[in-house]
Write a protein that holds these residues in place. Structure first.
Motif, PDB file in Angstrom:
ATOM      1  N   UNK A 240       0.830  -1.201   0.000  1.00 20.75           N
ATOM      2  CA  UNK A 240       0.000   0.000   0.000  1.00 20.75           C
ATOM      3  C   UNK A 240       0.874   1.265   0.000  1.00 20.75           C
ATOM      4  N   UNK A 241       0.502   2.235  -0.822  1.00 19.98           N
ATOM      5  CA  UNK A 241       1.314   3.443  -0.969  1.00 19.98           C
ATOM      6  C   UNK A 241       1.442   4.229   0.317  1.00 19.98           C
ATOM      7  N   UNK A 242       0.337   4.335   1.040  1.00 15.84           N
ATOM      8  CA  UNK A 242       0.366   5.105   2.281  1.00 15.84           C
ATOM      9  C   UNK A 242       1.258   4.412   3.323  1.00 15.84           C
ATOM     10  N   UNK A 243       1.120   3.092   3.386  1.00 14.18           N
ATOM     11  CA  UNK A 243       1.981   2.343   4.313  1.00 14.18           C
ATOM     12  C   UNK A 243       3.450   2.531   3.963  1.00 14.18           C
ATOM     13  N   UNK A 244       3.732   2.557   2.676  1.00 14.39           N
ATOM     14  CA  UNK A 244       5.127   2.739   2.237  1.00 14.39           C
ATOM     15  C   UNK A 244       5.661   4.096   2.666  1.00 14.39           C
ATOM     16  N   UNK A 245       4.857   5.141   2.416  1.00 12.62           N
ATOM     17  CA  UNK A 245       5.413   6.495   2.469  1.00 12.62           C
ATOM     18  C   UNK A 245       5.358   7.129   3.848  1.00 12.62           C
ATOM     19  N   UNK A 246       4.562   6.588   4.734  1.00 19.21           N
ATOM     20  CA  UNK A 246       4.435   7.223   6.045  1.00 19.21           C
ATOM     21  C   UNK A 246       5.660   6.974   6.923  1.00 19.21           C
ATOM     22  N   UNK A 247       5.952   7.954   7.783  1.00 15.96           N
ATOM     23  CA  UNK A 247       7.092   7.767   8.683  1.00 15.96           C
ATOM     24  C   UNK A 247       6.832   6.640   9.673  1.00 15.96           C
ATOM     25  N   UNK A 248       7.905   6.062  10.109  1.00 18.36           N
ATOM     26  CA  UNK A 248       7.775   4.983  11.099  1.00 18.36           C
ATOM     27  C   UNK A 248       8.394   5.465  12.407  1.00 18.36           C
ATOM     28  N   UNK A 249       7.537   5.740  13.349  1.00 17.49           N
ATOM     29  CA  UNK A 249       7.935   6.223  14.660  1.00 17.49           C
ATOM     30  C   UNK A 249       8.712   5.108  15.378  1.00 17.49           C
ATOM     31  N   UNK A 250       9.826   5.436  16.010  1.00 19.28           N
ATOM     32  CA  UNK A 250      10.596   4.377  16.685  1.00 19.28           C
ATOM     33  C   UNK A 250       9.757   3.576  17.669  1.00 19.28           C
ATOM     34  N   UNK A 251       8.828   4.257  18.325  1.00 18.83           N
ATOM     35  CA  UNK A 251       8.004   3.520  19.297  1.00 18.83           C
ATOM     36  C   UNK A 251       7.123   2.497  18.583  1.00 18.83           C
ATOM     37  N   UNK A 252       6.672   2.892  17.381  1.00 17.45           N
ATOM     38  CA  UNK A 252       5.853   1.941  16.613  1.00 17.45           C
ATOM     39  C   UNK A 252       6.720   0.817  16.066  1.00 17.45           C
ATOM     40  N   UNK A 253       7.907   1.192  15.628  1.00 19.72           N
ATOM     41  CA  UNK A 253       8.788   0.163  15.074  1.00 19.72           C
ATOM     42  C   UNK A 253       9.121  -0.894  16.126  1.00 19.72           C
ATOM     43  N   UNK A 254       9.254  -0.438  17.361  1.00 20.66           N
ATOM     44  CA  UNK A 254       9.609  -1.377  18.438  1.00 20.66           C
ATOM     45  C   UNK A 254       8.555  -2.476  18.598  1.00 20.66           C
ATOM     46  N   UNK A 255       7.332  -2.169  18.169  1.00 21.28           N
ATOM     47  CA  UNK A 255       6.263  -3.175  18.312  1.00 21.28           C
ATOM     48  C   UNK A 255       6.244  -4.181  17.154  1.00 21.28           C
ATOM     49  N   UNK A 256       6.995  -3.870  16.117  1.00 16.01           N
ATOM     50  CA  UNK A 256       6.954  -4.734  14.924  1.00 16.01           C
ATOM     51  C   UNK A 256       7.978  -5.856  15.035  1.00 16.01           C
ATOM     52  N   UNK A 257       7.660  -6.979  14.461  1.00  9.62           N
ATOM     53  CA  UNK A 257       8.706  -7.995  14.321  1.00  9.62           C
ATOM     54  C   UNK A 257       8.510  -8.770  13.025  1.00  9.62           C
ATOM     55  N   UNK A 258       9.628  -9.169  12.474  1.00  9.75           N
ATOM     56  CA  UNK A 258       9.576  -9.950  11.229  1.00  9.75           C
ATOM     57  C   UNK A 258       9.712 -11.413  11.628  1.00  9.75           C
ATOM     58  N   UNK A 259       8.718 -12.229  11.304  1.00 14.32           N
ATOM     59  CA  UNK A 259       8.793 -13.629  11.717  1.00 14.32           C
ATOM     60  C   UNK A 259       9.967 -14.346  11.052  1.00 14.32           C
ATOM     61  N   UNK A 260      10.428 -15.379  11.717  1.00 15.56           N
ATOM     62  CA  UNK A 260      11.489 -16.223  11.154  1.00 15.56           C
ATOM     63  C   UNK A 260      10.945 -16.912   9.890  1.00 15.56           C
TER      64      UNK A 260
END
Ligand SMILES: Cc1ncc(C[n+]2csc(CCOP(=O)(O)OP(=O)(O)O)c2C)c(N)n1
Ligand SMILES: [Mg+2]
Length: 655
Positions: A240-260
């Protein structure tokens, strides 16, 4: 997500405004890993010497883009998406640029440093996906393609269909604009869809349009795992374009994980069914093994040799994959008809069309079908065919009831079958099997002799015969570590009849879906994989009709220094279709003399050597005298050995 950038600590995206082009412009990229674009070399390397830019140039260079509310955060959604793609261990991303993934592309080349995956510049989306098709068959792992929303995917769709039919994994990404109120007027609307994957849903194994970055991470990993689990196939993720272009707040990034990335074990056939198959095969008087989309790896080929030798059974290789060494005494591919007709047990390995193997059809006004196998022959099929049947496209072929259907990947099931056969063969049976094997081996000696005899016809013909081309080629590659990555002579089958095809990587099989426009693009992708596997000498023999669908892939080969010898099998026609029109003209009793209309590619003749030169590589030809062929091949091979592509336009007789 915050709209106002609060975390503007990094300014790699900020465009400097009002600077002159030239040396200063070369510095715009800024990042430590910046690469100077090839076309900009003179301006960048000789500041001050370049002619002064005109007012229009200045405006174009300095006034564009007009925005920009500078920077976002240290990271954007698209950067995180790059992290996800990197987690897959993919080496390349083939793409034609498109604004629906502009943020992703920027992130791949800057944030991702253009490595793993490295961006491959393509001139057509069909080439992006077709290259990925050929690559996967050699590398044994997928590469990715990124296609522009809507129109790029439409361009790519035939290549996706070929890969689907051929059961080859490709991870495809496409972009899509965000909510209505944020779409740029005009083109962005035209390239936006509600359901991005709908166009290719019937010909992909899975697709997803994640609504969050966490969703993107999981979708990417799932897509890769599904694509590479047998039966393999392309998958599509919409970014999604909006997902691509929006900034990623460090606090939000901390909640993300890429599965093995947890790779599945390929599905194997049921043990009891495998034992039953072994009993039938060992007891059979005249078994035949038919291998179609079977061997994924060198090991798969070795396992089939073991099975055939244990059973002393003939093997028919359809050449959809390199399944069995062509000069092995048990390779009886040229005798497919008689072997099927006399068989009491037929073992099919990943047959695309079992019905077609046991029946023949007369292409006459009234199409009639005849069973060619014995009515009481026992049919065993080890296959993942039924795991992946979709509704619309009919590539699943006619339904064939089988006595022992074993649902599982044939290569993964082979070790169990070998063990079961070994246990089943008693001492008493061994000598009978040996005797059968000796008889089969004796007949195999004729194959090469016969092929050599037939190759002599038209040896000195001008234009060149296909047998002559393949013999001239063989003479110059046989002492190298070579690979044939496409061959337009499937019908005459010369390489399989005249050459020694002894390793899995010697050949990659066909397109799967017979969509013309596959051969050259898949060849470049395969050549890229061979380049990374220790620099084999790679050859592609491509039909002129095939080539003209995507000639721009030559530029991609030249630009990315992909060594490949391309020979255009230039019969100046869509010859197969010419024959179809002739057949109809005969049937309608009108004579065949006008069947060339709309089927020939002559008047003017295409100059393929010039096309190659125009794309930045050595182009030789047209060569129509067979005496000139050897020196042309020699010259081209020298260039290929230097690590570059080269092309020979070989004017040929109809195959
Ligand atoms: C996309 C697509 N368009 C048309 C066809 C029909 N078609 C099948 S073979 C063929 C001719 C290909 O020409 P060329 O590569 O020169 O091979 P030749 O028949 O001359 O040996 C065509 C047009 C097809 N299979 N796929
Ligand atoms: Mg042709």
């Amino acid at each position: 997500m915050p709209k106002t950038p609060k975390f503007a600590e990094l300014d790699r995206r900020r465009f400097l405004k009002g600077v002159a082009i030239g040396g200063a412009a070369a510095g715009l990229v800024g990042a430590a890993d910046a690469q100077t674009p090839p076309g900009a070399e003179s301006a960048g390397s000789a500041p001050g010497k370049a002619p002064a830019p005109s007012a229009v140039q200045m405006a174009a260079e300095t006034g564009h883009p007009k925005e920009e509310a500078p920077l976002t955060t240290a990271k954007t959604g698209s950067d995180f998406m790059v992290d996800c793609a990197k987690a897959l261990g993919i080496d390349y991303m083939a793409a034609v640029p498109g604004s629906t993934f502009r943020a992703l592309q920027e992130s791949f080349v800057n944030y991702g440093k253009n490595t793993k995956p490295e961006w491959l510049t393509c001139l057509h989306e069909e080439a992006s996906v077709g290259m990925a098709h050929g690559y996967a068959k050699v590398a044994g792992k997928p590469m990715a393609a990124m296609v522009h929303g809507t129109v790029g995917l439409q361009h790519a769709s035939m290549a996706i269909y070929n890969a689907w039919c051929d059961r080859v994994p490709i991870v495809i990404f496409t972009g899509n604009a965000g909510p209505v109120e944020e779409r740029r007027p005009g083109v962005e609307w035209a390239h936006t869809v509600q359901d991005g994957a709908a166009l290719v849903r019937d010909i992909t194994k899975w697709d997803d349009y994640p609504w969050s970055l966490q969703g993107f991470a999981e979708a990417t990993v799932r897509a890769h795992v599904l694509a590479t689990t047998a039966p393999m196939a392309p998958v599509l993720i919409v970014a999604d374009g909006k997902l691509q272009e929006e900034p990623l707040h460090p606090a939000e990034e901390a909640k993300l994980h890429i599965p093995k990335v947890a790779m599945n074990i390929h599905p194997r056939g049921d043990d009891n069914a495998v034992r039953d198959a072994a009993k039938l095969l060992v007891a059979a008087e005249n078994p035949v093994i038919i291998a179609d989309r079977y061997a994924r790896t060198e090991q798969g080929m070795g396992l089939l040799v073991q099975l055939a030798e244990l059973l002393q059974a003939p093997v028919v290789d359809t050449n959809s994959r390199m399944n069995f060494p062509n000069q092995h005494p048990l390779n009886q591919s040229p005798r497919r008809g008689p072997l099927v007709a006399q068989a009491d047990v037929i073992l099919g390995l990943e047959l695309i069309d079992f019905f077609g193997m046991t029946h023949s059809m007369r292409d006459q006004l009234e199409r009639t079908t005849r069973q060619t196998s014995k009515p009481d022959a026992k049919l065993i099929h080890i296959s993942t065919h039924d795991f992946l049947v979709h509704a619309n496209y009919q590539d699943f072929q006619r339904y064939q009831p089988v006595d022992l259907p074993i649902t599982g990947d044939a290569e993964a099931t082979m070790p169990a079958l070998i063990e079961a056969v070994r246990r089943e063969i008693g001492d008493g049976r061994k000598s009978a099997l040996q005797a059968r094997g000796q008889k089969i081996a004796a007949s195999s000696k004729e194959f090469v002799e016969r092929a050599r005899g037939e190759a002599v016809y038209g040896w000195d013909a001008n234009p060149i015969s296909s047998a002559r081309l393949y013999m001239e080629l063989w003479n110059q590659i046989k002492n190298e570590d070579w690979a044939l990555v496409s061959s337009s002579s499937f019908s005459s089958n010369w390489p399989f009849r005249l050459w020694n095809m002894d390793k899995h990587y010697r050949h990659i099989g066909g397109s799967g879906g017979a969509g013309v426009g596959y051969q050259q693009v898949a060849a470049v992708g395969a050549a890229l994989a061979h380049r990374d596997h220790g620099g084999r000498l790679v050859v592609s023999v491509t039909g002129d009709g095939e080539f003209n669908m995507s000639p721009g892939v030559l530029w991609t080969a030249a630009h990315h220094k992909i060594p490949l010898l391309t020979i255009i099998q230039n019969n100046r026609a869509y010859h197969q279709e010419w024959m179809h029109v002739q057949r109809m003209a005969n049937r309608h009793n009108r004579g065949i003399d006008r069947a060339w209309i709309g089927t020939t590619i002559a008047d003017p003749n295409v100059d393929y050597a010039k096309i190659a030169q125009g794309y930045g590589m050595l182009g030789i030809g047209p060569v129509s005298d067979p005496k000139d062929l050897a020196s042309a091949i020699q010259k081209a091979i020298q260039v290929v050995k230097r690590g570059e592509p080269a092309l020979i336009d070989c004017v040929m007789q109809p195959r």
